[in-house]
Enzyme design. Structure first.
Site, PDB file in Angstrom:
ATOM      1  CB  SER A 139      -0.912   0.012   1.234  1.00  0.00           C
ATOM      2  OG  SER A 139      -0.236   0.530   2.368  1.00  0.00           O
ATOM      3  CE1 TYR A 152      -3.935  -2.235   5.408  1.00  0.00           C
ATOM      4  CE2 TYR A 152      -2.896  -0.184   4.709  1.00  0.00           C
ATOM      5  CZ  TYR A 152      -3.593  -1.346   4.406  1.00  0.00           C
ATOM      6  OH  TYR A 152      -3.946  -1.607   3.096  1.00  0.00           O
TER       7      TYR A 152
END
Length: 247
Positions: A139, A152
């Site tokens: 990401s 995350y």
């Protein structure tokens, strides 16, 4: 070989995690359209639409991965050529308040489980002399910070280390390992942000292309990384973010 033929996935067997909905399902369909036999694994299984073979499984249950890959090979009709790690979870909270159980859940799902699954698939490919391709899904937070996403970001940054290490270890065996880095796409993981008008405008202002990603934007890069067209690429993170990380 005609250059377009190198993008074909005809005869390839792909295992994709998290393919029951969202980006994972769209990527699975894209792989099928390129000619692959695609088996997806998720907790809900999915409905098997669009030529995708579905199975129920939980990749965070590490003790079941051997039997999970056995089942996937049975459904795919042979050794898995490629694995795509599309399953992921997220939890938003300020770092000072971040619950440790949520930290452990995010890291186990996004980092530990993909490594362990690639370990199982890669072991078989190397033992059987299969030239494989592993595609992890990173990401923006693989390379930069965003607030309230400590777990995350840790998991997605860690994936990049896994990608590079596996690429270095497995290159001489013909097994390639790369990653896709999606920017902001409207999915269940980002829905909270998209409902916030101010946050949505702030994000839009950071994207040079002036739009959020569409799920199908990931299909071309994924087919490229999975196919022979990228046969001399390994250990790379390919950002698909509308130019965010170029700024």
């Amino acid at each position: 070989m005609n250059v377009l033929d190198s993008f074909s996935l005809s005869g390839r067997r792909v295992l994709l995690t998290g393919g029951s909905r969202g980006l994972g399902h769209t990527m699975a369909v894209g792989l099928v359209q390129a000619g692959a036999r695609v088996v997806t694994v998720s907790r809900s299984g999915g409905d098997g639409a669009d030529g995708v073979v579905t199975m129920v499984g939980d990749v965070t249950r590490l003790d079941t991965l051997e039997s999970l890959v056995d089942e996937a090979e049975g459904r795919a009709g042979g050794t898995i050529d490629s694995v795509v790690h599309a399953a992921g979870v997220q939890h938003r909270a300020p770092a000072v308040d971040f619950p440790l159980p949520e930290w452990e859940r995010v890291v186990r799902t996004n980092l530990t489980a993909p490594f362990a699954l690639s370990q199982e698939v890669g072991r078989r490919q190397i033992e059987r002399g299969i030239e494989g391709s592993h595609v992890f899904v990173g990401s923006l937070t693989s390379t930069l910070a965003r607030p309230n996403l400590a777990a995350y970001a840790a998991s997605k940054s860690g994936l990049l280390g896994v990608v590079r290490t596996l690429a270095a270890e497995w290159a001489t065996s013909g097994v390639r390992v790369n990653a896709l880095g999606p920017g902001y796409y409207r999915t269940a993981l980002t829905e909270e942000l998209f409902r916030d008008d101010a946050a949505r405008e702030e994000l839009m202002g950071r994207i040079p292309q002036g739009r959020f990603g569409r799920p199908e934007d990931l299909c071309g890069p994924l087919v490229f990384l999975t196919s022979a067209a990228s046969s001399y690429m390994t250990g790379q993170l390919v950002m698909v973010d509308g130019g965010w990380t170029a700024m």
